[in-house]
Design a protein around this motif. Structure first.
Motif, short mmCIF file in Angstrom:
data_model
loop_
_atom_site.label_atom_id
_atom_site.label_comp_id
_atom_site.label_asym_id
_atom_site.label_seq_id
_atom_site.Cartn_x
_atom_site.Cartn_y
_atom_site.Cartn_z
N HIS A 366 39.88 59.49 -2.37
CA HIS A 366 39.37 60.61 -3.18
C HIS A 366 38.81 60.17 -4.53
O HIS A 366 37.90 60.79 -5.07
CB HIS A 366 40.50 61.64 -3.39
N LEU A 370 35.13 58.28 -2.66
CA LEU A 370 34.35 59.51 -2.74
C LEU A 370 33.35 59.41 -3.90
O LEU A 370 32.20 59.85 -3.79
CB LEU A 370 35.28 60.72 -2.92
N ASN A 371 33.77 58.81 -4.99
CA ASN A 371 32.87 58.62 -6.13
C ASN A 371 32.03 57.35 -5.99
O ASN A 371 31.20 57.07 -6.85
CB ASN A 371 33.67 58.62 -7.43
N PHE B 110 32.70 62.81 -12.45
CA PHE B 110 33.34 62.47 -11.17
C PHE B 110 33.31 63.65 -10.20
O PHE B 110 33.35 64.80 -10.63
CB PHE B 110 34.81 62.07 -11.39
N THR B 111 33.28 63.33 -8.91
CA THR B 111 33.58 64.32 -7.88
C THR B 111 35.09 64.36 -7.73
O THR B 111 35.71 63.34 -7.42
CB THR B 111 32.94 63.91 -6.54
N VAL B 112 35.65 65.52 -7.99
CA VAL B 112 37.11 65.64 -8.02
C VAL B 112 37.52 66.94 -7.34
O VAL B 112 36.89 67.97 -7.56
CB VAL B 112 37.62 65.70 -9.48
N GLY B 113 38.56 66.90 -6.55
CA GLY B 113 39.09 68.12 -5.97
C GLY B 113 40.61 68.09 -5.86
O GLY B 113 41.24 69.12 -5.74
N HIS B 114 41.18 66.90 -5.90
CA HIS B 114 42.64 66.77 -5.90
C HIS B 114 43.12 66.72 -7.36
O HIS B 114 42.38 66.31 -8.25
CB HIS B 114 43.07 65.49 -5.17
#
Lengths: 587, 587
Positions: A366, A370-371, B110-114
């Motif tokens: 993640h 993912l980044n 950043f791509t973040v979801g958690h």
């Protein structure tokens, strides 16, 4: 000898104060004798001699539950719980593992080898007790080094939330494996030690704990008094106990990092019998290469989580200065910090043992993948030739790492490849890259590796043959070579030999081309079979006119195995594989 | 309208105080309009309207770096950084994701979801800045709900250790998704709020932070003043800001759990347009079954990490009382606590979304599986039909979970199987068991499932045919059925149809038997292909006279995909697979 009378902790109860003190002297002496001859965890166990005797004197194991963090500090506990012979009799030194182990004793609740788990385990043990309406003490023992792990914090919160009996013992010896980082939790512990537990901002009280401080954590009488005071508490308590790592063996007290674990060593001089020597190894060439990079480029930064000696000795750490960060035992922090470093234009290199890398699956996926941030992860001891205790196995990495999108996982087979891959990984900015650092004696091709690794998944055909193609991944490339030689010398078969180099993808062009003049593809990997590299090949070739044989290790927690035996059990010998190939080819 | 003039944060700099206040009203109104029509994260964004305006007024993004935790509270940030239209124009509502996303804007790092990642990311961003000898502010925004995660603690330690500029903002709205647990860090935050930041034992000061408390965290002027005070600080500071979740929309302020996320809803009444209804689902039958177990057996205990609504609504939580534990957003604690519970004779059932399960690889392996403790893990939304944002994908579970030794991972295909497996998992004491909770409409066979699941890896042959055998795992069993029907109806082929049920091992007897009258085995799985279930079959059959076709999803972070399109792209349609089968059979 008092120790001779101790078959179980119950035998401690009737001892006089003088006998208890004599017992601590005896177990320390026994410990030093064994570890100096056999090796093992020195400092951690020397520091908890008195604590362990006091615990078993005051509490009633196994009714009361003692839970050790990491559990490499459980040697004294083992001596007092029916396993004395494994310490006093050199013929039986290997009867016990270096960690707690329920198969050995009812006094060991868990098989543990990774840090920071004891508090969460204790929270579950205590909750089960409460659901069953039982009553006894649940005691979790954790070192200051383990407190840096996020799971320890989650466990601290959980125990504080639960409100019933749980006794947390923070064994504070001011040291992780290496010196602790400064700041954060280590500032908190330092303030507490300096103030003898009376600092204004008490980290543990802030979390709701009933907090006790003991300065003299190697004083048996004080320990017994403290444990008696909190025994049967109806709420969570936290005992902050200041001990001396290596206590009672002067060289270990002074040189605490070197005496964390190791041996054999001389009891007289404190010198290790076999020093590592100056021979080059995959480890030393990696370190040298990174040192050079750091000198040349101020944005290169090496990361480590609590095992800095994997990369740099104390002298080297001083040299690299700000370009090295030891985050403490906090692997997740290392992985996610690497993501932030790469995003902002630095070149992070994280060195980690495979067995601990598995603590960061979500951070690898993640955060880093993912980044798609170009951090470099150096995976050490990902091999059957690595650590062989069931709690420290390093050969599960391919199933958990190789199938994360965007990651490039590389398997070098010699010095030149390894350094070329490392250089490429550090300097490119397109992918997160992990490198499976080779295990075993250093091999040199003598030829510089000029491969452009940005051509992903391009395998190297080192020998073009027919009938059978051998894919020898990383450490097992040499096994593939041996098989090819046998096939040629003994059976006149010129096999195709492939060094795949890339674990995270297949060379489909190569695989497609094999159908014309091959009948069989054999894949060898130094890891578990299921979810591994070879299974991708088998799947890809499932529809083609090629048979596939995959060789790897069975999915089991193999414990203290003999490597050659394990390999043989899994069919991983040249003789067997040659035979299987002949059978498949109908020869 | 002030908002119309804001193309980038630079446009805020010249606004008057009155205009800034007007802007906060406007963005709140825009937010409510969009979310009430479109759904999304309500409460978290309503609570940070003023904070976000103040951040962009005081700091200079993208030179100063703003890093959002979880990042579902970044809607206002998006409105102010060039993405207004995605909130004001319903035709463009889907132009932006629900999380920060560097592909959308240079203001998103950043791509973040958690959760719980922002502090570690910030520690890396700040370290890179320092290595490059740049100077600007690094600001990490984290909610109190995210503070329960161990990684957040590791990040807090790292930032405190670094000693340079980093500004940590703890957005304390006294709520996670659901109410926070009591105790631990929540005791610490509560004491700080009660004392307006002046409590004796300050958790953050203990870690070495320069700490600031702001009670009125929805007061724009106070926020601006605070941010101006700490801007360009030369050391780490921590701003503890008390906000109101759902601020400015009364129903969301009152019913904070329901308004964490969801919609559409009525702006007038605060009622959700489509209530879940009372139709039975895999979720509801699971909850009902566990409720019954809990009533019958005091040692059954349900666990969850910060998403309790997955299992129980607030009323149900009150009913089950002490037999339910929400550990907060701390998945590792849930897994390791389950291990402790099982070791001491309780029956833990941990309900978790697949995307968050991946945070616990080491706890599943080193704690639960190595100790072979019989916890039950219910894996929700492990499917292409689950959450489809690239940061929340749930279909990577087989590669990371199925290859852990000792684990039994089950894939039910209907209600009766699911409940039979769940019952077996809870009552047996031999293995850790995970169940891939089916996704999609509830299917009922009408027949009780009397299978003895202790016969591990026994597949069910639901139709005995020849030529081709179809293995339809879990959610994709129905696709296998559809293919079988097509083969029969359109091509006169009677396929063998298999419901594998077990993911963690193969029915070797069945596979061996296929060689006599089959030419092809087809495996279908609702997950990524690499490292998955089908590849184990391909490997096992690699030496046999059977071709194998594996179908699954390509190893990519698919983002906001259309499910049917994704399936078609990956060949996962009955029409395509039938065609591939015919080709393989030379028909």
């Amino acid at each position: 000898m008092v120790l001779e009378k101790i078959q179980s902790p119950a035998d401690l109860k009737g001892l006089s104060a003088a006998e208890l003190h004599q017992l601590t002297d005896e177990v320390r002496s026994v410990l030093l004798t064994k570890v100096s001859q056999h090796g093992g965890h020195n400092g951690p166990n020397l520091g908890v001699v008195e604590m362990t005797v006091a615990l078993h004197y005051v509490f009633n194991s196994p009714t009361d539950k003692l839970i050790f963090d990491v559990s490499h500090q459980s040697y004294i506990h083992k001596m007092l719980t029916g396993r004395r012979q494994a310490f006093t009799d050199s013929q039986h030194y290997d009867d016990v593992s270096g960690y707690t182990n329920p198969k050995e004793s009812e006094h060991d609740l868990f098989t543990v080898g990774h840090t920071s788990t004891s508090l969460s385990l204790a929270s579950g043990v205590a909750k089960a007790r409460d659901l069953k309406k039982d009553s006894y003490n649940v005691v979790a023992l954790i070192g200051d080094g383990s407190l840096s792990g996020g799971l320890a914090y989650e466990g601290l919160n959980a125990i504080a939330t639960a409100k019933r009996n749980t006794i947390v013992i923070v064994n504070d010896n001011e040291q992780s494996i290496a010196p602790n980082p400064k700041g954060g939790i280590y500032t908190a512990l330092h303030s507490l030690r300096q103030s003898k537990g009376k600092t204004q901002d008490n980290f543990f009280k802030a979390l709701g704990y009933d907090y006790y401080y003991l300065e003299e954590g190697n004083d048996l009488d004080s320990l017994i008094a403290l444990f008696q005071e909190v025994k049967d508490s109806d709420h969570p308590v936290l005992l902050h106990i200041h001990t001396v790592k290596g206590k009672g063996f002067r060289p270990a007290e002074i040189n605490r990092e070197a005496f964390h674990a190791g041996g054999p060593f001389s009891l007289e001089t404190g010198e290790y019998s076999s020093s590592a020597g100056s021979r080059a190894s995959y480890s030393s060439i990696t370190t040298d290469f990174i040192m050079d990079k750091i000198k040349q480029d101020p944005t290169v930064v090496a990361l480590n989580a609590g095992t800095p000696m994997l990369l740099f000795n104390p002298e080297q750490r001083r040299t690299v200065g700000e370009q090295f960060v030891d985050v403490g035992i906090a692997e997740e922090q290392a992985a996610t910090m690497a993501t932030g470093l790469a995003q902002n234009g630095a070149k992070p290199i994280w060195a980690v043992y495979s067995t601990f890398l598995q603590r960061t699956y979500d951070q690898l996926s993640h955060d880093m993948a993912l980044n798609n941030q170009a951090g470099t992860v150096l995976v050490y001891l990902a091999s059957v030739y690595g650590m062989n205790d069931e709690s420290h196995l390093g050969f599960f990495d391919i199933p958990f790492l190789a199938h994360i999108p965007n990651f490039v996982y590389l398997a070098p087979t010699n010095k030149e490849e390894h350094l070329a891959m490392l250089d490429w990984a550090i300097e490119q900015t397109d992918h997160p890259v992990a490198i499976r650092v080779p295990v075993g004696p250093l091999k040199e091709s003598g030829e510089p590796d000029t491969t452009d690794y940005s051509h992903l998944n391009k395998n190297q055909v080192t020998q073009k043959g027919s009938q059978v193609a051998l894919f020898g991944l990383g450490n097992f490339y040499s096994l593939a070579e041996e098989i090819a030689e046998k096939l040629a010398a003994e059976h006149g078969i010129a096999a195709t030999l492939v060094n795949p180099k890339f674990i995270t993808g297949l060379d489909k062009e190569l695989l497609d081309s094999l159908e014309t003049d091959h009948k069989l593809v054999v894949a060898l990997e130094d890891g578990i079979l299921e979810g591994g590299y070879g299974q991708m090949i088998a799947s890809y070739l499932g529809s083609k006119n090629l048979k596939v044989q995959n060789y790897g290790i069975a999915k089991v927690y193999h414990d203290r195995y003999d490597t050659e035996e394990l390999l043989a059990e899994n069919g991983l010998t040249a003789v067997n594989i040659v035979q299987q190939i002949l059978t498949a080819l109908n020869i």
